[in-house]
Motif scaffolding. Sequence first.
Motif, PDB file in Angstrom:
ATOM      1  N   VAL A 186     -18.289  -1.075  -1.690  1.00  0.00           N
ATOM      2  CA  VAL A 186     -17.043  -0.326  -1.457  1.00  0.00           C
ATOM      3  C   VAL A 186     -17.079   0.974  -2.248  1.00  0.00           C
ATOM      4  CG1 VAL A 186     -14.519  -0.405  -1.650  1.00  0.00           C
ATOM      5  CG2 VAL A 186     -15.800  -2.519  -1.252  1.00  0.00           C
TER       6      VAL A 186
ATOM      7  N   GLY B 226     -11.372   3.155   7.594  1.00  0.00           N
ATOM      8  CA  GLY B 226     -10.038   2.651   7.926  1.00  0.00           C
ATOM      9  C   GLY B 226      -9.097   3.839   8.071  1.00  0.00           C
ATOM     10  N   PHE B 227      -8.170   3.726   9.003  1.00  0.00           N
ATOM     11  CA  PHE B 227      -7.258   4.858   9.256  1.00  0.00           C
ATOM     12  C   PHE B 227      -5.794   4.457   9.156  1.00  0.00           C
ATOM     13  CE2 PHE B 227     -11.099   5.928  11.955  1.00  0.00           C
ATOM     14  CZ  PHE B 227     -11.636   6.820  11.026  1.00  0.00           C
ATOM     15  N   TYR B 228      -5.494   3.541   8.226  1.00  0.00           N
ATOM     16  CA  TYR B 228      -4.106   3.185   7.908  1.00  0.00           C
ATOM     17  C   TYR B 228      -3.394   4.453   7.418  1.00  0.00           C
ATOM     18  CZ  TYR B 228      -0.296   0.481   5.890  1.00  0.00           C
ATOM     19  OH  TYR B 228       0.947  -0.018   5.593  1.00  0.00           O
TER      20      TYR B 228
ATOM     21  N   ALA C 289      -9.573  -6.849   1.802  1.00  0.00           N
ATOM     22  CA  ALA C 289     -10.284  -6.921   3.088  1.00  0.00           C
ATOM     23  C   ALA C 289     -11.805  -6.855   2.915  1.00  0.00           C
ATOM     24  CB  ALA C 289      -9.820  -5.800   4.014  1.00  0.00           C
ATOM     25  N   SER C 290     -12.275  -6.199   1.821  1.00  0.00           N
ATOM     26  CA  SER C 290     -13.729  -6.084   1.643  1.00  0.00           C
ATOM     27  C   SER C 290     -14.356  -7.441   1.323  1.00  0.00           C
ATOM     28  CB  SER C 290     -14.078  -5.045   0.563  1.00  0.00           C
ATOM     29  OG  SER C 290     -13.437  -5.366  -0.652  1.00  0.00           O
TER      30      SER C 290
ATOM     31  N   ARG D  43       0.805  -1.219   0.000  1.00  0.00           N
ATOM     32  CA  ARG D  43       0.000   0.000   0.000  1.00  0.00           C
ATOM     33  C   ARG D  43       0.836   1.266   0.000  1.00  0.00           C
ATOM     34  NH1 ARG D  43      -4.309  -1.445   4.325  1.00  0.00           N
ATOM     35  NH2 ARG D  43      -2.534  -2.500   5.201  1.00  0.00           N
TER      36      ARG D  43
ATOM     37  N   GLY E 281      -6.050   1.597  12.612  1.00  0.00           N
ATOM     38  CA  GLY E 281      -7.323   1.873  13.276  1.00  0.00           C
ATOM     39  C   GLY E 281      -8.483   1.857  12.306  1.00  0.00           C
TER      40      GLY E 281
ATOM     41  N   CYS F  13     -13.782   2.583   3.837  1.00  0.00           N
ATOM     42  CA  CYS F  13     -12.403   2.708   4.335  1.00  0.00           C
ATOM     43  C   CYS F  13     -11.596   3.727   3.537  1.00  0.00           C
ATOM     44  CB  CYS F  13     -11.710   1.343   4.273  1.00  0.00           C
ATOM     45  SG  CYS F  13     -12.167   0.260   5.630  1.00  0.00           S
ATOM     46  N   GLU F  14     -11.995   3.960   2.272  1.00  0.00           N
ATOM     47  CA  GLU F  14     -11.182   4.844   1.423  1.00  0.00           C
ATOM     48  C   GLU F  14     -11.814   6.223   1.238  1.00  0.00           C
ATOM     49  OE1 GLU F  14     -10.501   2.594  -2.164  1.00  0.00           O
ATOM     50  OE2 GLU F  14      -9.518   0.986  -1.053  1.00  0.00           O
TER      51      GLU F  14
ATOM     52  N   SER G 221     -11.215  -4.197  -5.462  1.00  0.00           N
ATOM     53  CA  SER G 221     -11.080  -3.492  -4.185  1.00  0.00           C
ATOM     54  C   SER G 221      -9.854  -4.026  -3.477  1.00  0.00           C
ATOM     55  CB  SER G 221     -12.329  -3.756  -3.338  1.00  0.00           C
ATOM     56  OG  SER G 221     -12.162  -3.316  -2.007  1.00  0.00           O
ATOM     57  N   PHE G 222      -9.556  -3.458  -2.326  1.00  0.00           N
ATOM     58  CA  PHE G 222      -8.566  -4.058  -1.440  1.00  0.00           C
ATOM     59  C   PHE G 222      -9.209  -5.311  -0.843  1.00  0.00           C
ATOM     60  CE2 PHE G 222      -6.361  -4.304   2.729  1.00  0.00           C
ATOM     61  CZ  PHE G 222      -5.107  -4.589   2.227  1.00  0.00           C
TER      62      PHE G 222
ATOM     63  N   THR H 109     -10.280  -3.576   8.759  1.00  0.00           N
ATOM     64  CA  THR H 109     -10.602  -4.994   8.600  1.00  0.00           C
ATOM     65  C   THR H 109     -11.358  -5.512   9.820  1.00  0.00           C
ATOM     66  OG1 THR H 109      -8.566  -5.217   7.324  1.00  0.00           O
ATOM     67  CG2 THR H 109      -9.576  -7.250   8.104  1.00  0.00           C
TER      68      THR H 109
ATOM     69  N   ASP I  25     -18.422  -0.246   2.882  1.00  0.00           N
ATOM     70  CA  ASP I  25     -16.976  -0.254   3.155  1.00  0.00           C
ATOM     71  C   ASP I  25     -16.443   1.084   2.675  1.00  0.00           C
ATOM     72  OD1 ASP I  25     -14.254  -0.412   3.120  1.00  0.00           O
ATOM     73  OD2 ASP I  25     -14.158  -2.460   2.361  1.00  0.00           O
TER      74      ASP I  25
ATOM     75  N   LYS J 238      -4.379   6.671   4.379  1.00  0.00           N
ATOM     76  CA  LYS J 238      -5.743   7.185   4.264  1.00  0.00           C
ATOM     77  C   LYS J 238      -5.776   8.712   4.473  1.00  0.00           C
ATOM     78  CE  LYS J 238      -7.761   3.185   3.650  1.00  0.00           C
ATOM     79  NZ  LYS J 238      -6.604   2.280   3.627  1.00  0.00           N
TER      80      LYS J 238
HETATM   81  C1  LIG Z   1     -11.672  -0.759   0.663  1.00  0.00           C
HETATM   82  C2  LIG Z   1     -10.909  -1.177   1.880  1.00  0.00           C
HETATM   83  N1  LIG Z   1     -11.500  -1.991   2.756  1.00  0.00           N
HETATM   84  C3  LIG Z   1     -10.884  -2.380   3.884  1.00  0.00           C
HETATM   85  C4  LIG Z   1      -9.607  -1.968   4.186  1.00  0.00           C
HETATM   86  C5  LIG Z   1      -8.950  -2.475   5.413  1.00  0.00           C
HETATM   87  O1  LIG Z   1      -8.537  -1.476   6.251  1.00  0.00           O
HETATM   88  P1  LIG Z   1      -7.315  -1.743   7.266  1.00  0.00           P
HETATM   89  O2  LIG Z   1      -6.063  -1.765   6.466  1.00  0.00           O
HETATM   90  O3  LIG Z   1      -7.402  -0.594   8.224  1.00  0.00           O
HETATM   91  O4  LIG Z   1      -7.565  -3.044   7.932  1.00  0.00           O
HETATM   92  C6  LIG Z   1      -8.948  -1.112   3.294  1.00  0.00           C
HETATM   93  C7  LIG Z   1      -7.584  -0.651   3.587  1.00  0.00           C
HETATM   94  O5  LIG Z   1      -6.792  -0.270   2.817  1.00  0.00           O
HETATM   95  C8  LIG Z   1      -9.602  -0.724   2.111  1.00  0.00           C
HETATM   96  O6  LIG Z   1      -8.997   0.074   1.222  1.00  0.00           O
END
Ligand SMILES: Cc1ncc(COP(=O)(O)O)c(C=O)c1O
Length: 424
Positions: free
Chosen positions: A171, A221-223, A128-129, A21, A233, A199-200, A125-126, A101, A197, A226
């Motif tokens: 997403v 999501g707070f990687y 995790a979704s 990432r 987080g 997260c983005e 998507s990433f 996640t 989702d 982001k």
């Molecule tokens: C669309 C999407 N879903 C879920 C996640 C998961 O988030 P995290 O990395 O905080 O677990 C991300 C993270 O990049 C994401 O882009």
Amino acid sequence: MGQTQALTALVAMGTLSDDPRPALYPRARRGSCARAQSGDIRLMPAPIPLSQPDITQVEIDAVLDVLHTPVLSIGPKVDEFERAVARISGRRQAVAVSSGTAGLHCAMLAAGIGAGHEVITTPFSFVASTNCILYVDAKPVFVDIDPKTMNIDVTKVAAAVTPRTKGVVAVETFGHPEGMVEIEQVAQQHELVLIEDCCEGFGGHVGARPIGSFGRAGVFGFYPNKQITTGEGGMIVTDDDVFADYCRSLRNQGREGMAWLAHQRLGYNYRLSEINAALGIAQVSRLEEILEKRRKVAHAYMERLLDCRFLILPTLFDDTHMSWFVFVVRLNDLFEVGDRDKIMQDLRNEGIGCNNYFPPIHLQPFIAEKFGFKPGDFPVAEYVSARTLALPFFSNLSTKQVDRVCKVLIKILEKTLTGRKGRF
Ligand SMILES: Cc1ncc(COP(=O)(O)O)c(C=O)c1O
């Protein structure tokens, strides 16, 4: 050590080069000499990372303040951060968790999704979704995407509904919320639980609706790549008090009250620490400033690349207020499959961070094997995925750096097509 120096040092050590990432350019160092292919020595410009958090003294002070207290977990900072995120996303409730996640996992459980259920989602998507659907032993049912928004194609969702369909994980890819209103309507018509989702997409809007306000719950999501970060987080946001309480219990080892050793259900340690929450509060206090900076960077890219005949730029819609997570361009159909990866290598050789957001999820080896997916199953997602290219993008990316990225990119694109028989 300043932030840039620290990042450069990490890159030099190779520490971050395998992270998909925030993939930073792995070779060039500030002012270092590199031997060009011809054998002569040239000075490499400073590398430009793909992503970088925007951390100021405000965040550093906030974290240090917490470290001067004895409360490092389960304390007032998490409550304050939750209230701030609930307000921004227009929700009654927010539940802070240790990652996006973890938030998606809790949301699946709180929605009652489990074995025997199907959940409609996007293959682009990433991962995790989709993983959150697998965590609860449900089956992901992919629906191909709309190439304009890169989100699930709303017109194809209803056809994917079966008697086993329980939910939709929608997403906002790259933070783009277009189509969310329509997906919410389809989910309502078919009585499906919609989990957004988001997260983005923190801080974005579609019409008057903030991102995070769709469906039963949204998950942020707070990687560090982001819009705002807590290091690691996430946050579940919902208007459903029962859903929120269930998620609070899940994140805290299945506890329901204050009794530390009483566990009502199988739970997890998905808590966010006070240190991370303090960082989040400080970032939220600067949200407008951060989003404005990101908007300016996105516009700078748009201006410079708008008339580049080799690229398709992000499609913007009148009612959509993007909060700009990344800047992803798409190679047009003059390019062949395989060109994008060579172009990424050429960019990295020039010290420019980039990445292939995203490989199709249905073709990730463990998912393809488990469900028997093969190339061609979701042609739009696969076509788009073979041609997308994420360029360096973060709040403090300077205009000079954007200039350099665009110039180098255009040069590489022209070189790639030189000598090809084609229609250009
Ligand atoms: C669309 C999407 N879903 C879920 C996640 C998961 O988030 P995290 O990395 O905080 O677990 C991300 C993270 O990049 C994401 O882009």
